[in-house]
Write a protein that holds these residues in place. Sequence first.
Motif, PDB file in Angstrom:
ATOM      1  N   UNK A  12       1.002   4.021   4.400  1.00  0.00           N
ATOM      2  CA  UNK A  12       0.290   5.150   5.003  1.00  0.00           C
ATOM      3  C   UNK A  12       1.116   5.798   6.111  1.00  0.00           C
ATOM      4  N   UNK A  13       1.665   4.985   6.995  1.00  0.00           N
ATOM      5  CA  UNK A  13       2.423   5.522   8.134  1.00  0.00           C
ATOM      6  C   UNK A  13       3.688   6.234   7.678  1.00  0.00           C
ATOM      7  N   UNK A  39       5.246  17.021  -2.965  1.00  0.00           N
ATOM      8  CA  UNK A  39       4.570  16.680  -1.709  1.00  0.00           C
ATOM      9  C   UNK A  39       3.149  16.202  -1.975  1.00  0.00           C
ATOM     10  N   UNK A  40       2.399  17.008  -2.697  1.00  0.00           N
ATOM     11  CA  UNK A  40       1.017  16.635  -3.002  1.00  0.00           C
ATOM     12  C   UNK A  40       0.939  15.354  -3.812  1.00  0.00           C
ATOM     13  N   UNK A  41       1.828  15.221  -4.793  1.00  0.00           N
ATOM     14  CA  UNK A  41       1.865  13.999  -5.593  1.00  0.00           C
ATOM     15  C   UNK A  41       2.199  12.782  -4.760  1.00  0.00           C
ATOM     16  N   UNK A  42       3.164  12.913  -3.863  1.00  0.00           N
ATOM     17  CA  UNK A  42       3.550  11.783  -3.003  1.00  0.00           C
ATOM     18  C   UNK A  42       2.417  11.382  -2.063  1.00  0.00           C
ATOM     19  N   UNK A  43       1.749  12.370  -1.491  1.00  0.00           N
ATOM     20  CA  UNK A  43       0.615  12.070  -0.611  1.00  0.00           C
ATOM     21  C   UNK A  43      -0.521  11.403  -1.387  1.00  0.00           C
ATOM     22  N   UNK A  44      -0.824  11.921  -2.565  1.00  0.00           N
ATOM     23  CA  UNK A  44      -1.910  11.368  -3.375  1.00  0.00           C
ATOM     24  C   UNK A  44      -1.594   9.949  -3.846  1.00  0.00           C
ATOM     25  N   UNK A  45      -0.406   9.736  -4.368  1.00  0.00           N
ATOM     26  CA  UNK A  45      -0.035   8.402  -4.854  1.00  0.00           C
ATOM     27  C   UNK A  45       0.035   7.409  -3.702  1.00  0.00           C
ATOM     28  N   UNK A  46       0.530   7.852  -2.551  1.00  0.00           N
ATOM     29  CA  UNK A  46       0.534   6.985  -1.371  1.00  0.00           C
ATOM     30  C   UNK A  46      -0.875   6.598  -0.952  1.00  0.00           C
ATOM     31  N   UNK A  47      -1.787   7.571  -0.949  1.00  0.00           N
ATOM     32  CA  UNK A  47      -3.178   7.305  -0.586  1.00  0.00           C
ATOM     33  C   UNK A  47      -3.822   6.325  -1.563  1.00  0.00           C
ATOM     34  N   UNK A  48      -3.608   6.529  -2.847  1.00  0.00           N
ATOM     35  CA  UNK A  48      -4.182   5.631  -3.850  1.00  0.00           C
ATOM     36  C   UNK A  48      -3.617   4.219  -3.684  1.00  0.00           C
ATOM     37  N   UNK A  49      -2.312   4.103  -3.415  1.00  0.00           N
ATOM     38  CA  UNK A  49      -1.702   2.785  -3.201  1.00  0.00           C
ATOM     39  C   UNK A  49      -2.341   2.087  -2.004  1.00  0.00           C
ATOM     40  N   UNK A  50      -2.556   2.824  -0.931  1.00  0.00           N
ATOM     41  CA  UNK A  50      -3.178   2.257   0.266  1.00  0.00           C
ATOM     42  C   UNK A  50      -4.594   1.781  -0.049  1.00  0.00           C
ATOM     43  N   UNK A  55      -8.693  -2.344  -0.991  1.00  0.00           N
ATOM     44  CA  UNK A  55     -10.003  -2.565  -1.597  1.00  0.00           C
ATOM     45  C   UNK A  55      -9.995  -3.156  -3.005  1.00  0.00           C
ATOM     46  N   UNK A  56      -8.836  -3.237  -3.652  1.00  0.00           N
ATOM     47  CA  UNK A  56      -8.786  -3.790  -5.014  1.00  0.00           C
ATOM     48  C   UNK A  56      -7.560  -4.686  -5.160  1.00  0.00           C
ATOM     49  N   UNK A  57      -7.339  -5.495  -4.167  1.00  0.00           N
ATOM     50  CA  UNK A  57      -6.126  -6.312  -4.121  1.00  0.00           C
ATOM     51  C   UNK A  57      -6.133  -7.409  -5.172  1.00  0.00           C
ATOM     52  N   UNK A  58      -4.953  -7.663  -5.720  1.00  0.00           N
ATOM     53  CA  UNK A  58      -4.750  -8.830  -6.555  1.00  0.00           C
ATOM     54  C   UNK A  58      -5.030  -8.680  -8.033  1.00  0.00           C
ATOM     55  N   UNK A  59      -5.488  -7.543  -8.475  1.00  0.00           N
ATOM     56  CA  UNK A  59      -5.810  -7.402  -9.887  1.00  0.00           C
ATOM     57  C   UNK A  59      -4.823  -6.535 -10.640  1.00  0.00           C
ATOM     58  N   UNK A  60      -5.172  -6.280 -11.875  1.00  0.00           N
ATOM     59  CA  UNK A  60      -4.331  -5.445 -12.722  1.00  0.00           C
ATOM     60  C   UNK A  60      -4.220  -4.021 -12.211  1.00  0.00           C
ATOM     61  N   UNK A  61      -5.300  -3.494 -11.639  1.00  0.00           N
ATOM     62  CA  UNK A  61      -5.257  -2.141 -11.085  1.00  0.00           C
ATOM     63  C   UNK A  61      -4.199  -2.051  -9.986  1.00  0.00           C
ATOM     64  N   UNK A  64      -0.589  -1.926 -11.435  1.00  0.00           N
ATOM     65  CA  UNK A  64      -0.152  -0.665 -12.031  1.00  0.00           C
ATOM     66  C   UNK A  64      -0.075   0.467 -11.020  1.00  0.00           C
ATOM     67  N   UNK A  65      -0.957   0.483 -10.060  1.00  0.00           N
ATOM     68  CA  UNK A  65      -0.874   1.514  -9.018  1.00  0.00           C
ATOM     69  C   UNK A  65       0.386   1.316  -8.177  1.00  0.00           C
ATOM     70  N   UNK A  66       0.678   0.071  -7.819  1.00  0.00           N
ATOM     71  CA  UNK A  66       1.893  -0.182  -7.037  1.00  0.00           C
ATOM     72  C   UNK A  66       3.153   0.097  -7.850  1.00  0.00           C
TER      73      UNK A  66
END
Length: 122
Positions: A12-13, A39-50, A55-61, A64-66
């Motif tokens: 995030x930072x 820019x928009x893609x990087x911000x969105x993908x960064x937000x989703x990764x965060x 909130x969904x740590x440790x699973x398949x989601x 793939x997001x990471x």
Amino acid sequence: MVSRTVLAIAIAAWTLLSWGGRIRLLTSAEQDAANWLRIGGSLLIGLVAVLVLLFAAGGGLERWVLTLFAVWTAVIWVRSLYSVWTNDHTLGFQLVHTVLAVGFFVLVYLSVRTGWGASSAA
């Protein structure tokens, strides 16, 4: 290995530091689809990764997001470094972009390691 919370804060930072000042390019009169994607893609993908790290740590989601974050980020910053160092830019500009890229490459490494580590195998 770094905790998921620390990785989420770091993503995030660094994303806000790197792309936050560029948001004005998305709202300027001369809007460009490439800027929206980069820019928009990087911000969105960064937000989703965060969000996934928090909130969904440790699973398949998370895995793939990471992975998406890592691949997207690596492609964006390798391309950026090539462009910055092969075109006519000041040394300061080149060095700033190199530092930003190195920070993202560290996040890429940590993201892949977190997403594909033994503790996240699902």
